[in-house]
Design a protein around this motif. Sequence first.
Motif, short mmCIF file in Angstrom:
data_model
loop_
_atom_site.label_atom_id
_atom_site.label_comp_id
_atom_site.label_asym_id
_atom_site.label_seq_id
_atom_site.Cartn_x
_atom_site.Cartn_y
_atom_site.Cartn_z
N HIS A 46 -1.03 -9.76 19.69
CA HIS A 46 -0.12 -8.87 20.41
C HIS A 46 0.67 -7.95 19.49
CE1 HIS A 46 0.04 -10.90 24.58
NE2 HIS A 46 -1.08 -11.22 23.98
N SER A 47 0.17 -7.68 18.28
CA SER A 47 0.87 -6.78 17.37
C SER A 47 -0.15 -6.11 16.45
CB SER A 47 1.91 -7.55 16.55
OG SER A 47 2.76 -6.63 15.87
N THR A 48 0.37 -5.36 15.51
CA THR A 48 -0.49 -4.71 14.53
C THR A 48 -0.89 -5.71 13.44
OG1 THR A 48 -0.74 -2.71 13.18
CG2 THR A 48 1.38 -3.86 13.04
N SER A 49 -1.70 -5.27 12.52
CA SER A 49 -2.13 -6.15 11.43
C SER A 49 -1.00 -6.32 10.41
CB SER A 49 -3.36 -5.57 10.73
OG SER A 49 -3.02 -4.36 10.06
N GLY A 50 -0.96 -7.48 9.79
CA GLY A 50 0.04 -7.73 8.76
C GLY A 50 -0.11 -6.78 7.58
N VAL A 51 -1.35 -6.43 7.23
CA VAL A 51 -1.57 -5.56 6.08
C VAL A 51 -1.03 -4.15 6.34
CG1 VAL A 51 -3.93 -4.85 6.69
CG2 VAL A 51 -3.24 -4.94 4.29
N LEU A 52 -1.15 -3.65 7.57
CA LEU A 52 -0.59 -2.34 7.89
C LEU A 52 0.93 -2.39 7.89
CD1 LEU A 52 -0.85 0.62 8.64
CD2 LEU A 52 -1.22 -0.08 11.02
N LYS A 53 1.49 -3.41 8.50
CA LYS A 53 2.95 -3.55 8.51
C LYS A 53 3.49 -3.63 7.09
CE LYS A 53 7.07 -4.48 10.40
NZ LYS A 53 8.01 -4.36 9.30
N ASN A 54 2.84 -4.40 6.24
CA ASN A 54 3.28 -4.53 4.86
C ASN A 54 3.21 -3.18 4.13
OD1 ASN A 54 4.07 -6.25 2.55
ND2 ASN A 54 2.04 -5.74 1.78
N ALA A 55 2.11 -2.44 4.32
CA ALA A 55 1.95 -1.13 3.68
C ALA A 55 3.04 -0.16 4.14
CB ALA A 55 0.57 -0.57 3.97
N ILE A 56 3.38 -0.21 5.40
CA ILE A 56 4.45 0.64 5.92
C ILE A 56 5.78 0.25 5.28
CG2 ILE A 56 5.80 1.17 7.99
CD1 ILE A 56 3.13 0.84 9.59
N ASP A 57 6.06 -1.05 5.21
CA ASP A 57 7.35 -1.54 4.72
C ASP A 57 7.58 -1.26 3.24
OD1 ASP A 57 8.02 -2.47 7.22
OD2 ASP A 57 7.54 -4.57 6.77
N PHE A 58 6.55 -1.00 2.48
CA PHE A 58 6.70 -0.74 1.05
C PHE A 58 7.49 0.54 0.77
CE2 PHE A 58 4.01 -4.04 -0.58
CZ PHE A 58 4.32 -4.10 -1.92
N LEU A 59 7.48 1.48 1.73
CA LEU A 59 8.08 2.80 1.50
C LEU A 59 9.09 3.14 2.59
CD1 LEU A 59 4.74 4.67 0.74
CD2 LEU A 59 6.26 3.54 -0.90
N TYR A 60 9.85 4.18 2.34
CA TYR A 60 10.76 4.68 3.36
C TYR A 60 10.74 6.21 3.38
CZ TYR A 60 14.86 5.72 6.13
OH TYR A 60 15.68 6.23 7.09
N THR A 61 11.29 6.82 2.35
CA THR A 61 11.44 8.27 2.32
C THR A 61 10.11 9.00 2.47
OG1 THR A 61 13.35 7.95 0.89
CG2 THR A 61 12.45 10.18 1.00
N GLU A 62 9.06 8.44 1.92
CA GLU A 62 7.74 9.07 1.98
C GLU A 62 7.21 9.20 3.41
OE1 GLU A 62 8.42 7.30 -2.02
OE2 GLU A 62 8.64 6.57 0.03
N TRP A 63 7.73 8.41 4.33
CA TRP A 63 7.34 8.48 5.74
C TRP A 63 8.22 9.46 6.54
CZ3 TRP A 63 2.86 6.23 6.28
CH2 TRP A 63 2.56 5.02 5.66
N ASN A 64 9.41 9.73 6.07
CA ASN A 64 10.41 10.48 6.84
C ASN A 64 9.93 11.87 7.26
OD1 ASN A 64 13.44 9.41 5.01
ND2 ASN A 64 12.06 8.27 6.33
N ASN A 65 10.31 12.25 8.48
CA ASN A 65 10.07 13.59 9.02
C ASN A 65 8.59 13.98 9.03
OD1 ASN A 65 12.87 14.05 9.47
ND2 ASN A 65 13.09 14.36 7.26
N LYS A 66 7.77 13.00 9.35
CA LYS A 66 6.34 13.24 9.48
C LYS A 66 5.87 12.74 10.84
CE LYS A 66 5.60 13.03 4.53
NZ LYS A 66 4.89 12.39 3.41
N ALA A 67 4.86 13.39 11.36
CA ALA A 67 4.31 13.01 12.65
C ALA A 67 3.30 11.88 12.49
CB ALA A 67 3.64 14.21 13.31
#
Length: 188
Positions: A87-108
């Motif tokens: 019922h959720s996304t993969s742990g590897v994707l969540k982990n990859a997302i959590d490694f960064l912050y600013t690099e994701w900002n203001n992007k679609a």
Amino acid sequence: MTRIGIILGSTRPKRNGEQVANWVYEKASQRDDVTFELVDLRDYPLPHLDEPLPPTLRQYQKEHTKKWADKIASFDGFVFVTPEYNHSTSGVLKNAIDFLYTEWNNKAVGFVSYGGVGGARAVEHLRLIVGELQMADVRQQVAMSLRTEFEDFSILKPSEYSEQALEILLDQVVAWSRALAPLRKTTA
């Protein structure tokens, strides 16, 4: 030119996600108004969040984090290809997302999901996560059922509906990526 990363969010052996991501990339690459790149998380083997400082500080100490940050920073927007696990996304994707912050900002970001019920619940979780990262998630979603869009649960056979939904999703991700460009320039 606008650059969109298609992130393959599964590293499992014999993963269905590889077919899905390749299908998205093939369709996306037919456009000449934007550049797409397929990013396979297998090529970025990130351990479970091992940076000593929060990603909001951008004081990365590990080489794998710096490499990942450079890759994500190079894009204006994203398409996440996600399975649904429990019922959720993969742990590897969540982990990859959590490694960064600013690099994701203001992007679609747009979502292409697959699973027993099309991966809808994985995307619902991802929408909450990307909101915290100041990303703009587009409305259109492609949700592919393992029962109806995969032969024997393993060979991708996209429906006409999914084909059309993907075109709309790509249009939305490109439009929002361009619209957010001035915000990225002021926060860089």
